[in-house]
Design an enzyme around this catalytic site. Structure first.
Site, PDB file in Angstrom:
ATOM      1  N   CYS A   1     -17.476   4.720  -1.337  1.00 31.72           N
ATOM      2  CA  CYS A   1     -16.816   3.409  -1.225  1.00 31.72           C
ATOM      3  C   CYS A   1     -17.732   2.336  -0.633  1.00 31.72           C
ATOM      4  CB  CYS A   1     -15.548   3.531  -0.388  1.00 31.72           C
ATOM      5  SG  CYS A   1     -14.423   4.720  -1.087  1.00 31.72           S
TER       6      CYS A   1
ATOM      7  N   HIS B   1     -13.905  -3.559   2.065  1.00 34.03           N
ATOM      8  CA  HIS B   1     -13.475  -2.543   1.101  1.00 34.03           C
ATOM      9  C   HIS B   1     -11.967  -2.375   1.230  1.00 34.03           C
ATOM     10  CE1 HIS B   1     -12.749   1.093  -0.990  1.00 34.03           C
ATOM     11  NE2 HIS B   1     -12.738   1.875   0.069  1.00 34.03           N
TER      12      HIS B   1
ATOM     13  N   ASN C   1      -6.972   1.659  -3.951  1.00 31.75           N
ATOM     14  CA  ASN C   1      -8.360   1.764  -3.506  1.00 31.75           C
ATOM     15  C   ASN C   1      -9.225   2.110  -4.717  1.00 31.75           C
ATOM     16  OD1 ASN C   1     -10.811   2.757  -2.593  1.00 31.75           O
ATOM     17  ND2 ASN C   1      -9.945   3.871  -0.857  1.00 31.75           N
TER      18      ASN C   1
HETATM   19  N1  ACO Z   1       4.843  10.055   0.795  1.00 31.55           N
HETATM   20  C1  ACO Z   1       5.693  10.421   1.770  1.00 31.55           C
HETATM   21  N2  ACO Z   1       5.323  11.100   2.864  1.00 31.55           N
HETATM   22  C2  ACO Z   1       4.021  11.405   2.974  1.00 31.55           C
HETATM   23  C3  ACO Z   1       3.075  11.048   2.002  1.00 31.55           C
HETATM   24  C4  ACO Z   1       3.525  10.349   0.867  1.00 31.55           C
HETATM   25  N3  ACO Z   1       2.703   9.961  -0.126  1.00 31.55           N
HETATM   26  N4  ACO Z   1       1.862  11.482   2.395  1.00 31.55           N
HETATM   27  C5  ACO Z   1       2.042  12.087   3.577  1.00 31.55           C
HETATM   28  N5  ACO Z   1       3.333  12.049   3.937  1.00 31.55           N
HETATM   29  C6  ACO Z   1       3.975  12.576   5.124  1.00 31.55           C
HETATM   30  C7  ACO Z   1       3.167  13.646   5.794  1.00 31.55           C
HETATM   31  O1  ACO Z   1       3.455  14.916   5.255  1.00 31.55           O
HETATM   32  C8  ACO Z   1       3.620  13.520   7.221  1.00 31.55           C
HETATM   33  O2  ACO Z   1       4.857  14.175   7.359  1.00 31.55           O
HETATM   34  P1  ACO Z   1       5.182  14.999   8.704  1.00 31.55           P
HETATM   35  O3  ACO Z   1       5.158  13.993   9.799  1.00 31.55           O
HETATM   36  O4  ACO Z   1       6.534  15.573   8.418  1.00 31.55           O
HETATM   37  O5  ACO Z   1       4.098  16.020   8.807  1.00 31.55           O
HETATM   38  C9  ACO Z   1       3.876  12.033   7.403  1.00 31.55           C
HETATM   39  O6  ACO Z   1       4.056  11.511   6.073  1.00 31.55           O
HETATM   40  C10 ACO Z   1       2.729  11.310   8.059  1.00 31.55           C
HETATM   41  O7  ACO Z   1       1.545  11.661   7.384  1.00 31.55           O
HETATM   42  P2  ACO Z   1       0.158  11.146   7.852  1.00 31.55           P
HETATM   43  O8  ACO Z   1      -0.922  11.784   7.033  1.00 31.55           O
HETATM   44  O9  ACO Z   1       0.078  11.259   9.339  1.00 31.55           O
HETATM   45  O10 ACO Z   1       0.303   9.605   7.452  1.00 31.55           O
HETATM   46  P3  ACO Z   1      -0.612   8.403   7.865  1.00 31.55           P
HETATM   47  O11 ACO Z   1       0.157   7.390   8.557  1.00 31.55           O
HETATM   48  O12 ACO Z   1      -1.910   8.862   8.484  1.00 31.55           O
HETATM   49  O13 ACO Z   1      -0.941   7.792   6.441  1.00 31.55           O
HETATM   50  C11 ACO Z   1      -2.723   7.653   4.885  1.00 31.55           C
HETATM   51  C12 ACO Z   1      -1.669   8.548   5.500  1.00 31.55           C
HETATM   52  C13 ACO Z   1      -2.041   6.539   4.148  1.00 31.55           C
HETATM   53  C14 ACO Z   1      -3.553   8.477   3.902  1.00 31.55           C
HETATM   54  C15 ACO Z   1      -3.619   7.071   6.006  1.00 31.55           C
HETATM   55  O14 ACO Z   1      -4.034   8.090   6.877  1.00 31.55           O
HETATM   56  C16 ACO Z   1      -4.812   6.358   5.487  1.00 31.55           C
HETATM   57  O15 ACO Z   1      -4.701   5.383   4.787  1.00 31.55           O
HETATM   58  N6  ACO Z   1      -6.025   6.778   5.861  1.00 31.55           N
HETATM   59  C17 ACO Z   1      -7.194   6.160   5.426  1.00 31.55           C
HETATM   60  C18 ACO Z   1      -7.483   6.678   4.086  1.00 31.55           C
HETATM   61  C19 ACO Z   1      -8.582   5.930   3.432  1.00 31.55           C
HETATM   62  O16 ACO Z   1      -8.791   4.768   3.664  1.00 31.55           O
HETATM   63  N7  ACO Z   1      -9.287   6.647   2.582  1.00 31.55           N
HETATM   64  C20 ACO Z   1     -10.285   6.163   1.791  1.00 31.55           C
HETATM   65  C21 ACO Z   1     -11.430   5.569   2.550  1.00 31.55           C
HETATM   66  S1  ACO Z   1     -12.958   5.865   1.885  1.00 31.55           S
HETATM   67  C22 ACO Z   1     -12.741   5.690   0.327  1.00 31.55           C
HETATM   68  O17 ACO Z   1     -12.294   4.645  -0.024  1.00 31.55           O
HETATM   69  C23 ACO Z   1     -13.004   6.823  -0.622  1.00 31.55           C
END
Ligand code: ACO
Length: 322
Positions: free
Chosen positions: A112, A248, A278
């Site tokens: 990215c 990004h 993304n």
């Molecule tokens: N729909 C519903 N529930 C979900 C989903 C979904 N799509 N995905 C996860 N959950 C649930 C999980 O199972 C968890 O449930 P639990 O509490 O019962 O265990 C709960 O939601 C919270 O999950 P988290 O993983 O803690 O959610 P978080 O708030 O961290 O959000 C996310 C997840 C959106 C992926 C976030 O961590 C994020 O955006 N991280 C950065 C990712 C990123 O930017 N990646 C790319 C960067 S580099 C590149 O671009 C390649």
């Protein structure tokens, strides 16, 4: 000598998959995805649409915007983590499609952060007087690397391409700071399907993007303000001197958090992730092209581009819109 951006372009696949469609594929909801990521829909490359076709479409649009012919381009760099083939390179395939017969072409993979590193690389060639023109492209078909059964990743990503044409200029400024943290590589991975252990049988989960979302999130919201701060200090500037910060587009919450940590109004942190998801190396040039076409970028505006991603890697670059 620096490279000034004299044209931008983008190419977005036709098919739109909104959150509702994803909620029919995995257990999720429009509300959850919007709230956690800011994404409402993403475009998916289908049929004849490929990383090469998207890259070539963005390149043609950027050349038209610059009022230049393909023959005038001396260097093409394509940043991609999702090439259609290992060989020939995406950049050589783009060269062939657009007829940029005088260009030297190579690809660059910094996930990215790819577009930022391509911009830095092109600037290095132009500032040394090696080439006078360059075409840089970020192009991705991330849908090929997405596990559509994994709700923790599939909600984030989309396909698309963005491009910029640069021309050497006696005036203008350019500054950059980049870092790589190989020790953190395991938080965002995708193994090659060409490895012997994955070559036969159904696609293994390791050959799709796998991510520790929380770690990536924490990394981005701490490192992006830090590297922008480093760049500002290096260039003797403050946040007040910068018209826009083009980050990004990984997650709207990351952009908001960076703006807050930098005590800077969100108006200077444009966001378009709602419509694209993304798109990795394509996200910054797609955003820049949208802003350029809306007339939001004015001569003399100082812009900071900042990317982060797998590697892990991150960085920030400063340039003046001319
Ligand atoms: N729909 C519903 N529930 C979900 C989903 C979904 N799509 N995905 C996860 N959950 C649930 C999980 O199972 C968890 O449930 P639990 O509490 O019962 O265990 C709960 O939601 C919270 O999950 P988290 O993983 O803690 O959610 P978080 O708030 O961290 O959000 C996310 C997840 C959106 C992926 C976030 O961590 C994020 O955006 N991280 C950065 C990712 C990123 O930017 N990646 C790319 C960067 S580099 C590149 O671009 C390649």
């Amino acid at each position: 000598m620096t490279g000034k951006i004299c044209g931008t372009g983008s190419c977005i696949p036709e098919a739109v998959w909104d959150n509702q469609k994803l909620s029919e594929m995995v257990e999720t909801s429009d509300e959850w995805i919007r709230e956690r990521t800011g994404v409402a829909a993403r475009h998916i490359a289908l049929g004849e649409e490929t990383t090469v076709s998207l890259a070539a479409g963005a390149a043609r649009a950027a050349l038209e915007n610059a009022g230049m012919s393909p023959e005038e381009i001396q260097l093409i760099i394509v940043a991609t983590v999702s090439p259609d083939k290992l060989m020939p390179t995406t950049s050589c395939e783009v060269q062939k499609q657009i007829g940029a017969v005088n260009a030297t072409c190579f690809d660059l993979n910094a996930a990215c952060t790819g577009f930022l590193f391509a911009l830095n690389t092109a600037q290095a060639y132009l500032s040394q007087g090696i080439y006078r023109t360059a075409l840089i492209i970020g192009a991705e078909s991330l849908s090929q690397l997405t596990n559509w059964e994994d709700r923790s990743t599939c909600i984030l990503f989309g396909d698309g391409a963005g491009a910029a044409v640069l021309r050497a200029s006696e005036t203008g400024i350019y500054g950059l700071v980049t870092h790589s943290v190989g020790d953190m590589g395991e938080v965002l991975t995708c193994s090659s399907r060409n490895r012997k252990e994955y070559a036969n049988g159904p696609a293994a989960p390791e050959t799709y993007m796998q991510m520790n979302g929380k770690e990536v999130f924490k990394f981005a919201v701490s490192k992006v303000p830090e590297v922008i701060g480093e760049l500002l200090e290096q260039e003797g500037l403050t946040t007040a001197d910068i018209r826009y910060f083009l980050l990004h587009q990984a997650n709207e919450r990351i952009v908001r958090s960076v703006a807050k940590r930098m005590k800077t109004d969100m108006e200077r942190f444009p966001v378009n992730i709602e419509n694209y998801g993304n798109t990795s190396s394509a996200s910054i040039p797609i955003l820049m092209d949208e802003m350029n076409r809306k007339g939001l970028l004015k001569p003399g505006d100082k812009l900071i581009f900042s990317g982060f991603g797998a590697g892990l890697s991150y960085g920030a670059s400063l340039m003046e819109w001319q």
